[in-house]
Design a protein around this motif. Structure first.
Motif, PDB file in Angstrom:
ATOM      1  N   GLY A 272       8.659   0.821  -3.905  1.00 11.45           N
ATOM      2  CA  GLY A 272       9.398   1.787  -3.087  1.00 11.45           C
ATOM      3  C   GLY A 272      10.650   2.293  -3.782  1.00 11.45           C
ATOM      4  O   GLY A 272      10.937   3.490  -3.785  1.00 11.45           O
ATOM      5  N   TRP A 273      11.394   1.373  -4.406  1.00 13.65           N
ATOM      6  CA  TRP A 273      12.605   1.791  -5.128  1.00 13.65           C
ATOM      7  C   TRP A 273      12.255   2.608  -6.363  1.00 13.65           C
ATOM      8  O   TRP A 273      12.992   3.546  -6.717  1.00 13.65           O
ATOM      9  CB  TRP A 273      13.477   0.596  -5.480  1.00 13.65           C
ATOM     10  N   VAL A 274      11.141   2.295  -7.006  1.00 10.94           N
ATOM     11  CA  VAL A 274      10.694   3.111  -8.148  1.00 10.94           C
ATOM     12  C   VAL A 274      10.364   4.522  -7.673  1.00 10.94           C
ATOM     13  O   VAL A 274      10.704   5.511  -8.326  1.00 10.94           O
ATOM     14  CB  VAL A 274       9.483   2.451  -8.856  1.00 10.94           C
ATOM     15  N   GLY A 275       9.717   4.624  -6.518  1.00  8.13           N
ATOM     16  CA  GLY A 275       9.415   5.941  -5.958  1.00  8.13           C
ATOM     17  C   GLY A 275      10.667   6.734  -5.623  1.00  8.13           C
ATOM     18  O   GLY A 275      10.737   7.937  -5.870  1.00  8.13           O
ATOM     19  N   ILE A 276      11.660   6.062  -5.076  1.00 11.66           N
ATOM     20  CA  ILE A 276      12.937   6.726  -4.756  1.00 11.66           C
ATOM     21  C   ILE A 276      13.619   7.186  -6.048  1.00 11.66           C
ATOM     22  O   ILE A 276      14.183   8.287  -6.113  1.00 11.66           O
ATOM     23  CB  ILE A 276      13.856   5.790  -3.945  1.00 11.66           C
ATOM     24  N   ALA A 277      13.570   6.346  -7.077  1.00 10.51           N
ATOM     25  CA  ALA A 277      14.161   6.723  -8.372  1.00 10.51           C
ATOM     26  C   ALA A 277      13.439   7.929  -8.964  1.00 10.51           C
ATOM     27  O   ALA A 277      14.072   8.824  -9.536  1.00 10.51           O
ATOM     28  CB  ALA A 277      14.119   5.543  -9.334  1.00 10.51           C
ATOM     29  N   MET A 278      12.122   7.967  -8.820  1.00 14.65           N
ATOM     30  CA  MET A 278      11.362   9.118  -9.315  1.00 14.65           C
ATOM     31  C   MET A 278      11.725  10.384  -8.546  1.00 14.65           C
ATOM     32  O   MET A 278      11.818  11.462  -9.123  1.00 14.65           O
ATOM     33  CB  MET A 278       9.863   8.848  -9.203  1.00 14.65           C
ATOM     34  N   LEU A 279      11.939  10.256  -7.252  1.00 19.58           N
ATOM     35  CA  LEU A 279      12.361  11.395  -6.447  1.00 19.58           C
ATOM     36  C   LEU A 279      13.726  11.902  -6.908  1.00 19.58           C
ATOM     37  O   LEU A 279      13.935  13.103  -7.072  1.00 19.58           O
ATOM     38  CB  LEU A 279      12.408  11.028  -4.970  1.00 19.58           C
TER      39      LEU A 279
ATOM     40  N   VAL B 255       0.839  -1.207   0.000  1.00 16.16           N
ATOM     41  CA  VAL B 255       0.000   0.000   0.000  1.00 16.16           C
ATOM     42  C   VAL B 255       0.871   1.252   0.000  1.00 16.16           C
ATOM     43  O   VAL B 255       0.613   2.206  -0.743  1.00 16.16           O
ATOM     44  CB  VAL B 255      -0.964  -0.021   1.206  1.00 16.16           C
ATOM     45  N   MET B 256       1.900   1.288   0.819  1.00 16.68           N
ATOM     46  CA  MET B 256       2.787   2.454   0.851  1.00 16.68           C
ATOM     47  C   MET B 256       3.516   2.631  -0.479  1.00 16.68           C
ATOM     48  O   MET B 256       3.731   3.752  -0.932  1.00 16.68           O
ATOM     49  CB  MET B 256       3.815   2.321   1.976  1.00 16.68           C
ATOM     50  N   GLY B 257       3.890   1.535  -1.093  1.00 13.53           N
ATOM     51  CA  GLY B 257       4.536   1.617  -2.398  1.00 13.53           C
ATOM     52  C   GLY B 257       3.609   2.164  -3.459  1.00 13.53           C
ATOM     53  O   GLY B 257       4.028   2.880  -4.365  1.00 13.53           O
ATOM     54  N   LEU B 258       2.331   1.852  -3.356  1.00 16.15           N
ATOM     55  CA  LEU B 258       1.361   2.366  -4.320  1.00 16.15           C
ATOM     56  C   LEU B 258       1.029   3.836  -4.071  1.00 16.15           C
ATOM     57  O   LEU B 258       0.758   4.584  -5.014  1.00 16.15           O
ATOM     58  CB  LEU B 258       0.071   1.535  -4.268  1.00 16.15           C
ATOM     59  N   LEU B 259       1.040   4.267  -2.826  1.00 15.43           N
ATOM     60  CA  LEU B 259       0.621   5.634  -2.508  1.00 15.43           C
ATOM     61  C   LEU B 259       1.694   6.680  -2.789  1.00 15.43           C
ATOM     62  O   LEU B 259       1.380   7.775  -3.241  1.00 15.43           O
ATOM     63  CB  LEU B 259       0.189   5.726  -1.043  1.00 15.43           C
ATOM     64  N   TRP B 260       2.918   6.406  -2.481  1.00 17.19           N
ATOM     65  CA  TRP B 260       4.037   7.340  -2.670  1.00 17.19           C
ATOM     66  C   TRP B 260       3.770   8.686  -2.012  1.00 17.19           C
ATOM     67  O   TRP B 260       4.046   9.731  -2.575  1.00 17.19           O
ATOM     68  CB  TRP B 260       4.305   7.601  -4.131  1.00 17.19           C
ATOM     69  N   VAL B 261       3.239   8.726  -0.829  1.00 12.24           N
ATOM     70  CA  VAL B 261       2.851   9.975  -0.180  1.00 12.24           C
ATOM     71  C   VAL B 261       4.079  10.878  -0.053  1.00 12.24           C
ATOM     72  O   VAL B 261       4.865  10.748   0.872  1.00 12.24           O
ATOM     73  CB  VAL B 261       2.236   9.696   1.200  1.00 12.24           C
ATOM     74  N   TYR B 262       4.227  11.780  -0.998  1.00 12.43           N
ATOM     75  CA  TYR B 262       5.362  12.695  -1.050  1.00 12.43           C
ATOM     76  C   TYR B 262       6.682  11.952  -0.889  1.00 12.43           C
ATOM     77  O   TYR B 262       7.609  12.427  -0.262  1.00 12.43           O
ATOM     78  CB  TYR B 262       5.239  13.804  -0.010  1.00 12.43           C
ATOM     79  N   TRP B 263       6.758  10.786  -1.428  1.00 13.38           N
ATOM     80  CA  TRP B 263       7.920   9.909  -1.440  1.00 13.38           C
ATOM     81  C   TRP B 263       8.305   9.394  -0.062  1.00 13.38           C
ATOM     82  O   TRP B 263       9.223   8.615   0.071  1.00 13.38           O
ATOM     83  CB  TRP B 263       9.104  10.560  -2.136  1.00 13.38           C
ATOM     84  N   ILE B 264       7.605   9.818   0.969  1.00 15.41           N
ATOM     85  CA  ILE B 264       7.835   9.225   2.290  1.00 15.41           C
ATOM     86  C   ILE B 264       7.292   7.802   2.284  1.00 15.41           C
ATOM     87  O   ILE B 264       7.855   6.908   2.900  1.00 15.41           O
ATOM     88  CB  ILE B 264       7.174  10.078   3.391  1.00 15.41           C
ATOM     89  N   GLY B 265       6.189   7.601   1.561  1.00 13.12           N
ATOM     90  CA  GLY B 265       5.611   6.272   1.436  1.00 13.12           C
ATOM     91  C   GLY B 265       6.571   5.285   0.803  1.00 13.12           C
ATOM     92  O   GLY B 265       6.554   4.091   1.125  1.00 13.12           O
ATOM     93  N   SER B 266       7.401   5.753  -0.094  1.00 13.36           N
ATOM     94  CA  SER B 266       8.386   4.874  -0.729  1.00 13.36           C
ATOM     95  C   SER B 266       9.407   4.366   0.275  1.00 13.36           C
ATOM     96  O   SER B 266       9.776   3.192   0.260  1.00 13.36           O
ATOM     97  CB  SER B 266       9.100   5.618  -1.863  1.00 13.36           C
ATOM     98  N   ILE B 267       9.850   5.238   1.143  1.00 15.97           N
ATOM     99  CA  ILE B 267      10.815   4.833   2.168  1.00 15.97           C
ATOM    100  C   ILE B 267      10.178   3.828   3.118  1.00 15.97           C
ATOM    101  O   ILE B 267      10.785   2.810   3.473  1.00 15.97           O
ATOM    102  CB  ILE B 267      11.344   6.073   2.923  1.00 15.97           C
ATOM    103  N   LEU B 268       8.923   4.101   3.507  1.00 18.76           N
ATOM    104  CA  LEU B 268       8.220   3.161   4.384  1.00 18.76           C
ATOM    105  C   LEU B 268       7.976   1.830   3.682  1.00 18.76           C
ATOM    106  O   LEU B 268       8.054   0.770   4.305  1.00 18.76           O
ATOM    107  CB  LEU B 268       6.898   3.770   4.841  1.00 18.76           C
ATOM    108  N   ALA B 269       7.671   1.873   2.380  1.00 19.04           N
ATOM    109  CA  ALA B 269       7.440   0.639   1.628  1.00 19.04           C
ATOM    110  C   ALA B 269       8.694  -0.229   1.611  1.00 19.04           C
ATOM    111  O   ALA B 269       8.615  -1.452   1.771  1.00 19.04           O
ATOM    112  CB  ALA B 269       7.003   0.967   0.205  1.00 19.04           C
ATOM    113  N   ILE B 270       9.839   0.387   1.439  1.00 21.68           N
ATOM    114  CA  ILE B 270      11.092  -0.366   1.421  1.00 21.68           C
ATOM    115  C   ILE B 270      11.376  -0.974   2.794  1.00 21.68           C
ATOM    116  O   ILE B 270      11.676  -2.167   2.916  1.00 21.68           O
ATOM    117  CB  ILE B 270      12.250   0.546   0.970  1.00 21.68           C
ATOM    118  N   CYS B 271      11.224  -0.169   3.835  1.00 27.36           N
ATOM    119  CA  CYS B 271      11.492  -0.679   5.197  1.00 27.36           C
ATOM    120  C   CYS B 271      10.530  -1.801   5.560  1.00 27.36           C
ATOM    121  O   CYS B 271      10.945  -2.860   6.055  1.00 27.36           O
ATOM    122  CB  CYS B 271      11.379   0.465   6.200  1.00 27.36           C
ATOM    123  N   LEU B 272       9.243  -1.579   5.339  1.00 27.29           N
ATOM    124  CA  LEU B 272       8.253  -2.601   5.676  1.00 27.29           C
ATOM    125  C   LEU B 272       8.400  -3.847   4.811  1.00 27.29           C
ATOM    126  O   LEU B 272       8.204  -4.970   5.282  1.00 27.29           O
ATOM    127  CB  LEU B 272       6.844  -2.027   5.546  1.00 27.29           C
TER     128      LEU B 272
END
Length: 102
Positions: free
Chosen positions: A52-59, A7-24
């Protein structure tokens, strides 16, 4: 944790979700590996990690594009650096210079 990672990986809430997606996602995979057969969700955890990594790459791409555009934009003169049209016109010093034939 695997569902939360997805869910966090899908949301990408200002890219904070990406970090949480990777950790979780990594925590869920570790928990699944420690309890084989009892806990499932390996695919969801992996999907969360990938998103999550895709979100980090987008950031990173967004920051790089912002810095590139800012660098190219700073080469233009600002409003204070430009001279007005009146200041650019050469003004002769005396009346004789104004009416003198070249």
């Amino acid at each position: 944790m695997a569902i939360a990672s997805l869910v966090m990986g899908l949301l990408w809430v200002y890219w904070i979700g990406s970090i949480l997606a990777i950790c979780l996602g990594y925590a869920a995979r570790r928990e699944i590996r420690n309890n084989p057969g009892r806990i499932e969700g390996q695919g969801m955890a992996t999907a969360g990690i990938v998103l999550g990594w895709v979100g980090i790459a987008m950031l990173a791409a967004t920051i790089a594009m912002f810095l590139y555009l800012r660098k190219t934009d700073t080469n233009r003169p600002t409003m204070r650096e430009t001279r007005s049209t009146a200041a650019m016109i050469e003004r002769p010093g005396t009346a004789q210079e104004c009416f003198a034939c070249a």
